[in-house]
Design a protein around this motif. Structure first.
Motif, PDB file in Angstrom:
ATOM      1  N   TYR A  47       0.861  -1.189   0.000  1.00 52.29           N
ATOM      2  CA  TYR A  47       0.000   0.000   0.000  1.00 52.29           C
ATOM      3  C   TYR A  47       0.893   1.234   0.000  1.00 52.29           C
ATOM      4  O   TYR A  47       1.877   1.295   0.747  1.00 52.29           O
ATOM      5  N   ASP A  48       0.524   2.219  -0.826  1.00 57.82           N
ATOM      6  CA  ASP A  48       1.269   3.477  -0.900  1.00 57.82           C
ATOM      7  C   ASP A  48       0.212   4.567  -1.068  1.00 57.82           C
ATOM      8  O   ASP A  48      -0.184   4.909  -2.175  1.00 57.82           O
ATOM      9  N   GLN A  49      -0.261   5.095   0.046  1.00 55.01           N
ATOM     10  CA  GLN A  49      -1.486   5.885   0.064  1.00 55.01           C
ATOM     11  C   GLN A  49      -1.212   7.389   0.108  1.00 55.01           C
ATOM     12  O   GLN A  49      -0.332   7.854   0.815  1.00 55.01           O
ATOM     13  N   ASP A  50      -2.034   8.121  -0.612  1.00 55.35           N
ATOM     14  CA  ASP A  50      -1.945   9.582  -0.593  1.00 55.35           C
ATOM     15  C   ASP A  50      -2.406  10.159   0.748  1.00 55.35           C
ATOM     16  O   ASP A  50      -2.011  11.260   1.125  1.00 55.35           O
ATOM     17  N   GLU A  51      -3.270   9.424   1.432  1.00 52.09           N
ATOM     18  CA  GLU A  51      -3.776   9.884   2.718  1.00 52.09           C
ATOM     19  C   GLU A  51      -3.034   9.187   3.854  1.00 52.09           C
ATOM     20  O   GLU A  51      -2.562   8.060   3.708  1.00 52.09           O
ATOM     21  N   GLU A  53      -3.345   7.328   7.505  1.00 54.18           N
ATOM     22  CA  GLU A  53      -4.375   6.410   8.013  1.00 54.18           C
ATOM     23  C   GLU A  53      -4.066   6.059   9.469  1.00 54.18           C
ATOM     24  O   GLU A  53      -3.002   5.500   9.757  1.00 54.18           O
ATOM     25  N   ALA A  85       1.160   9.184   5.244  1.00 49.38           N
ATOM     26  CA  ALA A  85       0.947   9.082   3.800  1.00 49.38           C
ATOM     27  C   ALA A  85       2.227   8.584   3.129  1.00 49.38           C
ATOM     28  O   ALA A  85       3.334   8.987   3.494  1.00 49.38           O
ATOM     29  N   HIS A  86       2.052   7.680   2.188  1.00 49.60           N
ATOM     30  CA  HIS A  86       3.151   7.136   1.383  1.00 49.60           C
ATOM     31  C   HIS A  86       4.158   6.316   2.182  1.00 49.60           C
ATOM     32  O   HIS A  86       5.244   6.027   1.673  1.00 49.60           O
ATOM     33  N   ARG A  88       5.032   2.948   2.910  1.00 51.71           N
ATOM     34  CA  ARG A  88       4.616   1.707   2.262  1.00 51.71           C
ATOM     35  C   ARG A  88       4.487   0.577   3.285  1.00 51.71           C
ATOM     36  O   ARG A  88       5.356   0.368   4.122  1.00 51.71           O
ATOM     37  N   PHE A 106      -8.948   7.799   7.718  1.00 54.25           N
ATOM     38  CA  PHE A 106      -8.073   8.352   6.684  1.00 54.25           C
ATOM     39  C   PHE A 106      -8.141   9.867   6.765  1.00 54.25           C
ATOM     40  O   PHE A 106      -9.233  10.440   6.875  1.00 54.25           O
ATOM     41  N   ARG A 108      -5.949  13.824   5.764  1.00 47.79           N
ATOM     42  CA  ARG A 108      -4.890  14.518   5.041  1.00 47.79           C
ATOM     43  C   ARG A 108      -4.204  15.458   6.014  1.00 47.79           C
ATOM     44  O   ARG A 108      -4.811  16.424   6.471  1.00 47.79           O
TER      45      ARG A 108
END
Lengths: 112, 112
Positions: A47-51, A53, A85-86, A88, A106, A108
């Motif tokens: 997983y490499d998420q912009d938000e 968590e 965020a990001h 991994r 989630f 920002r």
């Protein structure tokens, strides 16, 4: 007397696939319930998420790994993590014998 | 194997007063654990918050009332509510025989 929604009632059967349900969805924050039942991330998947968590395991058990750590995190009821965020990560294992229920927030962060 | 923080470990003794602990504090979202143990809002007091609050009762029991509703909400484990900003509410009762543990997500909705 009025009864509210319940987080644990009518859990979906997740044996054939993880199930996510949204409990709050605003521009800057989403709250989801994720039910796993034996699933793991596919081999090599991260997983490499912009938000960011924030995740809390409420029932069941799981093992999670960050790419930047050599060891797995072992999660049981009440265990929580804040995943930037990001950053991994992958789910190595969830308990195949019972539903694993996650609460995921989630969001920002200003720095993201 | 690394062990994460746990939401239910080392719960504070809240018999002499409600205890809040912050688990995440970003500009637009805060996550708090609130432990009650028999407390209620003072007579005539209403919460009137600038932030919206999504709240999930995880252990224990409580009764909550909104000023704009005639009836109390009865909350047990898993029950959740989304309390919009400035929706006036009060806690009428929490279980005096056990800790009541809340997960509260405070957030600012664009419409607030």
């Amino acid at each position: 007397m009025t009864h509210p929604g319940n987080f644990f009632r009518d859990l979906p059967d997740a044996r054939s696939g993880e199930v996510s349900d949204s409990f709050l969805s605003e521009h800057i924050v989403r709250i989801e319930r994720i039910v796993s039942h034996g699933q793991a991330s596919p081999p090599g998947f991260w997983y490499d998420q912009d938000e960011a968590e924030w995740v809390l395991l409420l029932t069941g058990a799981a093992r999670l790994r960050f790419e930047d750590e050599g060891v797995e995190r072992v999660l049981g009821p009440g265990d929580y993590l804040d995943i930037k965020a990001h950053r991994r990560h992958r789910v190595e294992w969830t308990d195949p014998t019972q539903p694993t229920v996650w609460l995921a927030v989630f969001y920002r962060a200003p720095r993201d």
